[in-house]
Design an enzyme around this catalytic site. Structure first.
Site, mmCIF file in Angstrom:
data_model
loop_
_atom_site.group_PDB
_atom_site.id
_atom_site.type_symbol
_atom_site.label_atom_id
_atom_site.label_comp_id
_atom_site.label_asym_id
_atom_site.label_seq_id
_atom_site.Cartn_x
_atom_site.Cartn_y
_atom_site.Cartn_z
ATOM 1 N N SER A 190 0.769 -1.281 0.127
ATOM 2 C CA SER A 190 -0.111 0.074 0.026
ATOM 3 C C SER A 190 0.922 1.309 0.075
ATOM 4 C CB SER A 190 -0.942 0.023 1.191
ATOM 5 O OG SER A 190 -2.273 0.961 0.982
ATOM 6 N N ASP A 467 -8.366 -4.676 -6.515
ATOM 7 C CA ASP A 467 -7.917 -3.837 -5.266
ATOM 8 C C ASP A 467 -8.370 -2.308 -5.506
ATOM 9 O OD1 ASP A 467 -6.631 -2.341 -3.209
ATOM 10 O OD2 ASP A 467 -4.783 -2.906 -4.092
#
Length: 540
Positions: A190, A467
């Site tokens: 991330s 995602d």
């Protein structure tokens, strides 16, 4: 404001009349979740296995940059953990950047996740390194806006390079494990995924390689695209229902304001003062998409539970039948009467689900609905002592990264799955009230490193097909990923069906089954082991 007694009675009635299916009764989980939840009864708590250590690093690495004035000559303790159980002399250091969270929450990766796998594959030393202003690694005595000036990605990158060049691991003092002596390979997921990609580009003589998993390498101010993968890959019936309900709600909030009171009362939230706060709570269900995971012990089921509720044509909460007339009235007044047959029972279930997960718990806590649901809280935002750890990541996204997840940014020819009242103005309330930041973030401060075009030898990109952060990664359509060619030197992999850095967590050998990890995740982890082995061999 207080919830009136009739409303409380209805809240409790709805709560008591919840469907018996356990999957529909669980409350929504916090959207800020960690893989520390993967600890099971068979696991030893990793915080008991790995003692914490600290290395003293400079508060200010850039005395020639005016943004950090007044400058500091001080030092502070940067916390880290390590595991030498796989280490053999000459092996590399595998360091996981813990990103915008306490390093404690990353310890499962050292125990049985990606760090353990890479260390075992390379006879390496596994390390979890904390980011400044998170966990216990605070360089200043408080989190006032003035003292947060040292919280930039550039300063944290410099910390990590300083660490790699200076650390001496306790018990291994007779080994030179600095970056000048052995290869250092960084991993992050991330924000930390973008972070380690930047490490490889900006400090190539320190970090031999890096793996960026779900790395958000493109800072984006209005990040309405966050919900695009949810819209594209979520269950069609759930997404269509959500779009329809939000469309009805927005028609009322934006065009039929005389009906707002009736709308909020119907949704059991009559005492939420601000329309945008009310609308924000309606997006709680789709907000759970990111927290899905392949490991049942880590997975947050809230999104699936939400969809199970709003996709049902059967009324799951008998008490919501009393809302029938009001729902019909709202649909008729806003031009949606022709959809009533489908929407009425689903809106009833939407109301019932929101009550179980949000409204009734708020009432039971004794707080007002504004206390529970409002982001218009300037007095709260003024708190800045070290216990207010929530300030760190908002400061980063308000000052540099953006990623404000709006509904207003969705193209006009497309129905959003969160309200269009979720605007940049609303999402940046915290920026103004907590930090007095009234201008857009300086995304150029990170995007100059490459953004969608970032690349370097021995820099891998591993992303998830589904995602919600994919639009900010090198696998975003805007990044033209089809122009990249994967190789051992520059691995480039999209994990089918995966959400957010699904390659990061893992299982012990005795927990692995034919189905877990799923083949796309297992294959990605094996590929990572293979190319990191090749990278380390190349160094030797």
């Amino acid at each position: 404001m207080k919830v009136n007694s009739a409303a409380v009675a209805l809240l409790l009635q709805v709560l008591w009349s919840c469907p018996v299916e356990s999957a529909l009764k669980r409350p929504i989980r916090s959207l800020k979740w960690t893989h520390a939840q993967s600890i099971t009864k068979r696991d030893i708590d990793p915080s008991l296995l790995y003692p914490a250590y600290n290395l003293s690093v400079p508060v200010d690495h850039f005395h020639n940059d005016s943004r950090y004035e007044p400058h500091s000559d001080g030092m502070f303790n940067l916390r880290y953990f390590f595991d030498a159980s796989h280490y053999k002399a000459g092996g590399p250091v595998i360091v996981l950047a813990s990103g915008e969270d306490s390093a404690i929450d990353r310890l499962p990766y050292l125990q049985k996740g990606i760090v353990a796998k890479l260390a075992a594959a390379t006879n390496g030393l596994g390390v979890i390194l904390e980011h400044r202003y998170y966990g216990t690694s605070f360089p200043t005595p408080d989190l006032s806006t003035e003292n947060l000036r040292f919280l930039t990605t550039a300063q944290a990158l410099a910390d990590t390079a300083y660490f790699a060049e200076n650390v001496v691991f306790p018990g291994l003092e007779h080994h030179n494990l600095t970056a000048s002596a052995v290869p250092w390979v960084a991993y992050g997921g991330s924000y930390a995924g973008a972070f380690v990609a930047f490490l490889r580009v900006l400090y190539p003589n320190v970090f031999w390689g890096a793996i960026s998993s779900s790395g958000v390498v493109k800072a984006i101010y209005d990040y309405w695209e966050y919900y695009e993968p949810v819209r594209q890959y979520g269950p069609a019936d759930c997404i269509t229902t959500t779009q329809s309900v939000i469309h009805v709600v927005d028609n009322i909030l934006l065009n039929h304001t005389s009906l707002v009171g009736q709308l909020q009362k119907t949704f059991l939230m009559p005492n939420v003062t601000y329309d945008n706060d009310f609308a924000s709570i309606l997006g709680a269900g789709v907000g759970g998409w990111q927290s899905r995971n392949w490991d049942p012990a880590v997975n947050d089921p809230s999104f699936s539970e939400y969809c199970g509720n709003v996709s049902s044509d059967a009324v799951l909460y008998p008490a919501t039948v009393s809302m029938n007339a009001s729902i019909h009235s709202l649909l008729s007044a806003t031009g949606f009467a022709d959809q009533a047959k489908t929407l009425v029972p689903r809106i009833m279930n939407y109301i019932g689900w929101l009550n179980v997960t949000e409204v009734a718990p708020c009432a039971a806590s004794g707080q007002t609905q504004d206390d529970c649901f409002s982001t218009h809280i300037p007095e709260f935002y003024k708190q800045d002592d070290l216990s207010q750890s929530w300030r760190s990541w908002p400061y980063q996204y308000c000052s540099q990264w953006g990623f404000l997840q709006t509904g207003s940014g969705v193209p006009k020819n497309q129905l959003p799955i969160i309200s269009r009242t979720q605007t940049l103005e609303y999402e940046s309330l915290i920026c103004r009230d907590a930090f007095n930041i009234t201008t857009p973030p300086d995304t150029d401060a990170v995007n100059y490193i490459g953004a969608y075009n970032i690349s370097y030898n021995r820099l891998a990109f591993i992303d998830g097909q589904e995602d919600p952060w994919r639009p900010a990664t090198v696998h975003a359509p805007e990044a033209k990923p089809w122009n990249r060619t994967a190789s051992t030197d520059q691995p480039f992999l999209l994990i089918a069906g995966a959400v957010h850095h699904w390659d990061e967590n893992g299982l012990f050998a005795n927990q692995t089954t034919k189905a877990l990890p799923p083949a796309p995740v297992a294959d990605a982890q094996k590929a990572e082991e293979s190319f990191v082995q090749a990278w380390v061999k190349e160094k030797k």
